[in-house]
Design an enzyme around this catalytic site. Structure first.
Site, PDB file in Angstrom:
ATOM      1  CG  HIS A   1      12.182  -0.694  -4.689  1.00  0.00           C
ATOM      2  ND1 HIS A   1      10.845  -0.809  -4.984  1.00  0.00           N
ATOM      3  CD2 HIS A   1      12.790  -1.694  -5.366  1.00  0.00           C
ATOM      4  CE1 HIS A   1      10.653  -1.816  -5.813  1.00  0.00           C
ATOM      5  NE2 HIS A   1      11.822  -2.383  -6.048  1.00  0.00           N
ATOM      6  CE  LYS A  33       9.977   4.847  -1.273  1.00  0.00           C
ATOM      7  NZ  LYS A  33      10.239   3.496  -1.789  1.00  0.00           N
ATOM      8  CE1 TYR A  64       6.061   4.984  -2.972  1.00  0.00           C
ATOM      9  CE2 TYR A  64       4.338   3.338  -3.234  1.00  0.00           C
ATOM     10  CZ  TYR A  64       5.515   3.932  -3.668  1.00  0.00           C
ATOM     11  OH  TYR A  64       6.145   3.468  -4.796  1.00  0.00           O
ATOM     12  CG  ASP A  86      11.952  -5.556  -7.123  1.00  0.00           C
ATOM     13  OD1 ASP A  86      12.602  -4.541  -7.420  1.00  0.00           O
ATOM     14  OD2 ASP A  86      10.770  -5.516  -6.747  1.00  0.00           O
TER      15      ASP A  86
END
Length: 182
Positions: A64, A73, A133, A169
């Protein structure tokens, strides 16, 4: 300092190892310290959102990224283990299309800094995993993009052969067809 920073094949991507204080009672460590992060990793980062996911063995999430409102991140695992992957999507970079993977686990307590310009994904290698995260921008579903996890042009060596993936995905684009960063 409360962290040790380990280089990766991408100068901007860093593995962060916290200093852990442990004894017979358990352990303690600072999972994030803004001063140390600014001094040793990236001084221009401000985190605005914390995310938490739990996944079962064999789940693969990613790859992603957000083409607008790109996110940096800071990824860590608090239960289980994952194989965490970054892919360079910066067209001007000498490492464009290259990938790197690192094992993050509750046991090794490592974190991975994934700056803007990289796609990110992970595969769960333990019975289950909880991943936390921090992000540098908010999630905008209209700007989210996905590179297909098994793009042969990238050639990621995932530790699982038949992952469980989300429908969104499964229709990720190949790198050659994807929107990338200039």
């Amino acid at each position: 300092m409360t962290i040790h920073v380990v280089a990766t094949s991408f100068p901007e991507v860093k593995i962060i190892e916290p200093k852990v204080f442990g004894d017979a009672r358990g352990f303690f460590f600072e999972s994030f310290n803004a001063r140390d992060f600014a001094e040793q990793v990236d001084a221009n980062v401000e985190f605005v959102q914390d995310n938490h996911s739990r996944s079962s063995n064999g789940v693969l999430r990613g790859l992603h990224y957000q083409i607008q409102h790109p996110q940096g991140k800071l990824v860590r695992v608090v239960e289980g283990a994952i194989f965490d992957v970054v892919v360079d999507l910066r067209k001007h970079s000498s490492t464009f299309g290259k990938w790197e993977g690192v094992t993050l686990s509750a046991e090794n307590q490592r974190q991975l800094w994934v700056p803007q310009g990289f796609a990110h994904g992970f595969a769960v290698t333990s019975e289950s995993a909880q991943v936390l995260y921090k992000t540098t921008d908010y999630w905008y579903p209209e700007h989210e993009r996905c590179i297909i996890w098994n793009d042969a042009d990238i050639g990621i060596e995932w530790p699982i052969l038949e992952p469980l993936i989300a429908a969104k995905d499964a229709v990720g684009k190949r790198l050659s067809q994807a929107e990338c960063f200039e």
